[in-house]
Design a protein around this motif. Structure first.
Motif, PDB file in Angstrom:
ATOM      1  N   UNK A  89       1.198  -1.397  -0.338  1.00 13.19           N
ATOM      2  CA  UNK A  89      -0.165  -0.198   0.318  1.00 13.19           C
ATOM      3  C   UNK A  89       0.898   1.492   0.244  1.00 13.19           C
ATOM      4  N   UNK A  90       1.259   1.693  -0.752  1.00 12.31           N
ATOM      5  CA  UNK A  90       2.278   3.304  -1.245  1.00 12.31           C
ATOM      6  C   UNK A  90       1.199   4.416  -0.507  1.00 12.31           C
ATOM      7  N   UNK A  91       2.667   5.171   0.004  1.00 12.17           N
ATOM      8  CA  UNK A  91       2.242   6.506  -0.071  1.00 12.17           C
ATOM      9  C   UNK A  91       2.161   7.186  -0.948  1.00 12.17           C
ATOM     10  N   UNK A  92       1.217   8.036  -1.362  1.00 12.72           N
ATOM     11  CA  UNK A  92       1.355   8.831  -2.360  1.00 12.72           C
ATOM     12  C   UNK A  92       0.866  10.022  -2.613  1.00 12.72           C
ATOM     13  N   UNK A  93       1.833  11.086  -2.926  1.00 15.25           N
ATOM     14  CA  UNK A  93       2.071  12.793  -2.834  1.00 15.25           C
ATOM     15  C   UNK A  93       1.800  12.832  -3.844  1.00 15.25           C
ATOM     16  N   UNK A  94       0.541  13.650  -4.583  1.00 14.09           N
ATOM     17  CA  UNK A  94       0.583  14.079  -5.788  1.00 14.09           C
ATOM     18  C   UNK A  94       0.175  15.838  -5.343  1.00 14.09           C
ATOM     19  N   UNK A  95       0.915  16.558  -7.142  1.00 10.58           N
ATOM     20  CA  UNK A  95       1.369  17.627  -6.188  1.00 10.58           C
ATOM     21  C   UNK A  95      -0.417  18.630  -7.028  1.00 10.58           C
ATOM     22  N   UNK A  96      -0.300  20.004  -6.143  1.00 10.67           N
ATOM     23  CA  UNK A  96      -0.908  20.714  -6.632  1.00 10.67           C
ATOM     24  C   UNK A  96      -0.869  22.383  -7.215  1.00 10.67           C
ATOM     25  N   UNK A  97      -2.450  22.719  -7.864  1.00  7.96           N
ATOM     26  CA  UNK A  97      -1.828  23.810  -8.031  1.00  7.96           C
ATOM     27  C   UNK A  97      -2.248  25.190  -6.979  1.00  7.96           C
ATOM     28  N   UNK A  98      -1.264  25.470  -6.163  1.00  4.93           N
ATOM     29  CA  UNK A  98      -0.801  26.760  -5.408  1.00  4.93           C
ATOM     30  C   UNK A  98      -3.098  27.402  -5.087  1.00  4.93           C
TER      31      UNK A  98
END
Length: 281
Positions: A89-98
């Motif tokens: 089960x991965x740890x997922x980090x997603x970039x987002x617009x500010x």
């Protein structure tokens, strides 16, 4: 592993392997391209952001907005599902617009659930760019990210977003006849707006330090040569600017994965890694 008698009697379908930590995963869901990084493998995806419902092509992310979370999920499943361990089960980090706001963050988390994560965190793309560049976040920093369909100017202070502006214009528009000067003008207008409304010295301090430039626009000489004169300050493209956001998110993801689960959720004493608080301009 010893299987309890009751489970053995219930048959093989009742036996479940213990949940294991999967690899850290970083995602950058751009309007034009989606990029993904997996721990131990590096950047595994740099492909058009497109899905194919009913046989036709559709774009689930448009101008910095996830307009079709289900379509984004199908795309991630098609591109990444087979690349991840079956039981991890991965740890997922997603970039987002500010300035993507709660809607973008919610849609990004919804789409990422298809990867069966143990946790999905989001981080402003500008913060991820600063991490990738190894920038000192103890002093105010101005990040300009010129993407394919969205340009952002983001002021960071202490690692947190303190001001942000955006315009629905990017490098893809140049192919349709928009002059590069229009993109430069948009950046200048956003930074000027920051200066006028900033009642602190942060924006001026950041400009004296110079602008960090990311996104595909940082690869265009017609933009990078014009911006320093127009802004009156140094402008420094980050290395490999088109992948800076996903690389910065990867650095944060790798750091968080090495922490105990409870500590990874509580970063109140470490603002540089408090991913959620960094999203509020």
């Amino acid at each position: 592993m010893t299987v309890p008698r009751a489970l053995r009697a219930a048959g093989p379908d009742a036996v479940r392997p213990p949940r294991r930590r999967g690899p850290a995963v970083a995602l950058d869901l751009g309007s034009a391209r989606t990029r993904a990084w997996i721990a131990g493998r590096g950047i595994v995806l740099d492909v058009p952001t497109v899905t194919f419902p009913g046989g036709g092509a559709a774009h689930p992310v448009q101008r910095g907005t996830i307009v079709d979370p289900a379509g984004a999920a199908r795309m991630l499943d098609r591109l990444l599902g087979h690349r991840l361990p079956r039981f991890g089960r991965p740890l997922v980090v997603v970039t987002t617009p500010a300035l993507g706001g709660p809607d973008f963050r919610t849609a990004a988390r919804t789409a990422a659930e298809v990867l069966r994560p143990r946790e999905v965190l989001t981080v402003p793309g500008a913060r991820a760019v600063a991490v990738a560049a190894g920038a000192d976040d103890n002093r105010p920093l101005l990040v300009v990210d010129i993407g394919a369909h969205l340009t952002e100017a983001v002021l960071l202070a202490g690692g947190a977003v303190t001001d942000a502006r955006r315009t629905a214009l990017g490098t893809a528009d140049l192919a349709d006849g928009t002059p590069p000067g229009q993109v430069t003008d948009a950046v200048v207008d956003m930074v000027t707006g920051m200066l006028r409304q900033d009642r602190t010295a942060r924006t001026r301090t950041a400009l004296r330090r110079g602008v960090l430039l990311a996104g595909g626009g940082a690869l265009r000489p017609d933009i990078t040569h014009a911006l320093p004169a127009r802004l009156g300050c140094p402008v420094s493209p980050v290395p490999s600017p088109h992948t800076a956001a996903v690389r910065g998110a990867a650095s944060l993801a790798g750091h968080l994965r090495r922490r105990p689960p409870d500590e990874a959720r509580d970063h109140s004493s470490a603002p540089g890694h408090d991913l959620h608080s960094l999203e509020e301009p």
